[in-house]
Every structure is written in structure tokens, then in C-alpha cells.
Design an enzyme around this catalytic site. Structure first.
Site, short mmCIF file in Angstrom:
data_model
loop_
_atom_site.label_atom_id
_atom_site.label_comp_id
_atom_site.label_asym_id
_atom_site.label_seq_id
_atom_site.Cartn_x
_atom_site.Cartn_y
_atom_site.Cartn_z
N ASP A 8 25.14 7.68 43.87
CA ASP A 8 24.82 9.09 44.10
C ASP A 8 24.31 9.65 42.76
O ASP A 8 24.52 9.03 41.72
CB ASP A 8 26.11 9.80 44.54
CG ASP A 8 25.98 11.30 44.53
OD1 ASP A 8 25.04 11.80 45.15
OD2 ASP A 8 26.81 11.97 43.89
N ASP A 10 23.82 13.69 41.82
CA ASP A 10 24.45 14.93 41.34
C ASP A 10 25.97 14.81 41.32
O ASP A 10 26.59 14.52 42.34
CB ASP A 10 24.04 16.10 42.24
CG ASP A 10 22.55 16.41 42.10
OD1 ASP A 10 22.12 16.59 40.95
OD2 ASP A 10 21.85 16.43 43.12
N GLY A 50 22.21 19.58 50.16
CA GLY A 50 20.78 19.88 50.12
C GLY A 50 20.51 21.35 49.82
O GLY A 50 21.13 22.24 50.42
N ARG A 54 21.34 24.61 52.05
CA ARG A 54 22.31 25.53 51.47
C ARG A 54 21.79 26.97 51.50
O ARG A 54 22.52 27.89 51.82
CB ARG A 54 22.59 25.08 50.02
CG ARG A 54 23.82 25.67 49.39
CD ARG A 54 24.14 24.93 48.09
NE ARG A 54 24.41 23.53 48.34
CZ ARG A 54 24.06 22.52 47.53
NH1 ARG A 54 23.42 22.77 46.39
NH2 ARG A 54 24.34 21.27 47.85
N HIS A 76 12.79 27.19 47.35
CA HIS A 76 13.36 25.91 46.93
C HIS A 76 12.41 25.15 46.01
O HIS A 76 12.85 24.52 45.03
CB HIS A 76 13.76 25.06 48.14
CG HIS A 76 14.50 23.83 47.74
ND1 HIS A 76 13.92 22.60 47.66
CD2 HIS A 76 15.78 23.68 47.32
CE1 HIS A 76 14.82 21.73 47.25
NE2 HIS A 76 15.94 22.34 47.03
N THR A 118 19.41 15.02 46.65
CA THR A 118 18.41 15.79 45.95
C THR A 118 17.04 15.12 46.05
O THR A 118 16.91 14.01 46.59
CB THR A 118 18.84 16.05 44.48
OG1 THR A 118 18.15 17.19 43.99
CG2 THR A 118 18.57 14.87 43.59
N SER A 119 16.01 15.81 45.54
CA SER A 119 14.66 15.28 45.73
C SER A 119 14.30 14.24 44.66
O SER A 119 14.89 14.20 43.58
CB SER A 119 13.65 16.43 45.69
OG SER A 119 13.87 17.19 44.55
C1 XBP Z 1 24.12 17.02 45.75
C2 XBP Z 1 23.52 18.17 46.40
C3 XBP Z 1 22.20 18.65 46.01
C4 XBP Z 1 22.05 19.63 44.85
C5 XBP Z 1 20.79 20.44 45.08
O1 XBP Z 1 23.30 15.88 45.93
O2 XBP Z 1 24.07 18.67 47.36
O3 XBP Z 1 21.79 19.32 47.17
O4 XBP Z 1 23.14 20.54 44.78
O5 XBP Z 1 19.70 19.63 45.18
P1 XBP Z 1 23.86 14.36 45.62
P2 XBP Z 1 18.33 20.12 45.88
O6 XBP Z 1 25.30 14.51 45.18
O7 XBP Z 1 23.72 13.62 46.93
O8 XBP Z 1 23.00 13.76 44.55
O9 XBP Z 1 18.22 21.60 45.67
O10 XBP Z 1 17.26 19.35 45.17
O11 XBP Z 1 18.41 19.78 47.35
MG MG Z 2 27.22 14.03 44.35
#
Ligand code: XBP
Ligand code: MG
Length: 227
Positions: A8, A10, A50, A54, A76, A118-119
Site C-alpha cells: 500500500d 498512503d 479515494g 471522499r 480533485h 491513490t492515483s
Molecule cells: C489512501 C487513501 C487515498 C488518499 C487520497 O490510499 O484513501 O485516497 O487519502 O488520495 P492508500 P487521492 O492507503 O490505498 O494508498 O486523493 O489521490 O484519491
Molecule cells: Mg494506506
């Protein structure tokens, strides 16, 4: 012996959520939208995976019709630009043990993948800031939120990463920080190591195979898995 690690992004590779939160709030100001996400509010909203999802959830929860879905796409996109600028400027560091684990996994001949909500462009920004390399030079496979229909806790993103790796779920381990990420990994049939992050501390991690404060403390287990 396992064949792959699937990370993962974030909260797992790096504590990025404060930069995401700041990017959202800066964009709300720029868009003259009277929204502000404090830390407690954001912790609650992180249960919606996402950024676009959100934003829509928050609007609907407030019973508002503005901004429209189309405007949310634009907001976004602007938030993503702001987030990339923050990463380039502030350099959001990797969490302890991440770099060492990735290096050790390479030495052990494992494949490495990303499965993130995330992107792709945000993954690039993080890799450039921390490895000074594009993401494809650090990871063999990158599956990002802009490529799936359903975000975590749905398993689609992990299934996509496994398909691209050409690896069965029992031959890989997922590395996560949140209960929704853990649920997605488990639903895809993966064992999962969880390192809770600032925003996910206290989540329910009972289905994790390993639960450790940081990946430093998983290194001995990892060496056993690849021995
Ligand atoms: C965690 C998330 C992401 C970020 C925002 O992603 O929920 O949505 O908070 O990213 P992960 P975006 O833990 O799966 O990496 O605004 O780019 O969607
Ligand atoms: Mg995460």
C-alpha cells in the site's frame, strides 16, 4: 518461500495523509468552498477510500448539491496538483524500515508491487522524492486507484496487482496500514503485515498475520519467509 511483496502507499510507505489533508484544504480555499477538514474530521473521512469518493461522501453527508460530480473531478485534479507540489517541496519521508525491506526483498529475488487507492501520478511524486527514480524503477508492478472500478476494502486493486505480477495470492504478502486496506488484501486471499499509521492507530487489525509498529520490526520475520 514467498515470491512477491505488495505495498500500500498512503500511510504504509510514508505518512502522506497530512500532505493529502493540506492539499484538500488548500484547494477548498482556492475554490472558495467553505469546507475545512481538521484532523479528527479527516480521520473519520479516511474510512472512505479515494479522494473523489471522499469529497462526494462529504458533500452528500452535508445534504448539499454543490459542488457537482463534474466539479468534484476538477477539484480533485487541482488537489492532486497541490499534493504533488507539496511532496516536491517538503519531501515526505519514507517510514522506518521501508527502504531496507525493499532493498532486502530485491536481494532475495522477490517481485515488488504497489496496490494503492491513490492515483499513479501521486505514486510517481513519492518515488521521485524518496528514491530519485520513477516508480517503475523501484516496483515491478503498479496498480493504482485510477485503474479500478471499486476501491479498498474491495479486493480489486490487489487482484489487479496479483494478475500483473503473475503470482498466486498464497505466494505473496501485502503490506498495509489501515483496516480497509487489510480487508481488501484479505479478500484477495493475501496474508498481510500491518504497520498502523498516525491516522489508523486503533483500527481493528485482528485478521492481520503480523502487526508491528514499523517494518524495521518485521525484518526478522521477513528473512524467515524468504530463507
Ligand atoms: C489512501 C487513501 C487515498 C488518499 C487520497 O490510499 O484513501 O485516497 O487519502 O488520495 P492508500 P487521492 O492507503 O490505498 O494508498 O486523493 O489521490 O484519491
Ligand atoms: Mg494506506
Amino acid at each position: 518461500m514467498i515470491k512477491a511483496l505488495i505495498f500500500d502507499v498512503d500511510g504504509t510507505l510514508s505518512e502522506t495523509e497530512e500532505a493529502h489533508r493540506k492539499a484538500f484544504n488548500d484547494t477548498f480555499v482556492a475554490e472558495q468552498l467553505e469546507w475545512f477538514w481538521g484532523r479528527d474530521e479527516y480521520r473519520r473521512l479516511l474510512k472512505v477510500a479515494g479522494g473523489k469518493e471522499r469529497l462526494r461522501y462529504y458533500r452528500d453527508e452535508r445534504g448539499e448539491t454543490h459542488p457537482s460530480d463534474t466539479q468534484i473531478q476538477q477539484i480533485h485534479a487541482r488537489k492532486t496538483e497541490r499534493y504533488r507540489a507539496l511532496l516536491a517541496r517538503d519531501e515526505v519521508a519514507l517510514r522506518p524500515g521501508v527502504k531496507a525491506l525493499i532493498t532486502q526483498a530485491r536481494v532475495s529475488g522477490l517481485l515488488l508491487a504497489i496496490a494503492t487507492t491513490t492515483s499513479r501520478s501521486n505514486v510517481e511524486a513519492l518515488c521521485l522524492a524518496n528514491w530519485s527514480k520513477p516508480a517503475a524503477e523501484v516496483f515491478d508492478v503498479i496498480a493504482s486507484g485510477d485503474e479500478v472500478n471499486y476501491k479498498k476494502p474491495h479486493p480489486e486493486i490487489y487482484q489487479l496487482a496479483l494478475e500483473r505480477l503473475g503470482v498466486m495470492p498464497e505466494d505473496a504478502v501485502a503490506v498495509e496500514d489501515s483496516s480497509i486496506g487489510l480487508a481488501a488484501a484479505r479478500a484477495a486471499g493475501l496474508a498481510c503485515v500491518v504497520t498502523p499509521s498516525v491516522y489508523t492507530e486503533g483500527d481493528d487489525f485482528t485478521t492481520a498475520r503480523w502487526l508491528v509498529p514499523s517494518l524495521d520490526e518485521w525484518m526478522a520475520e521477513f528473512r524467515n519467509l524468504v530463507a
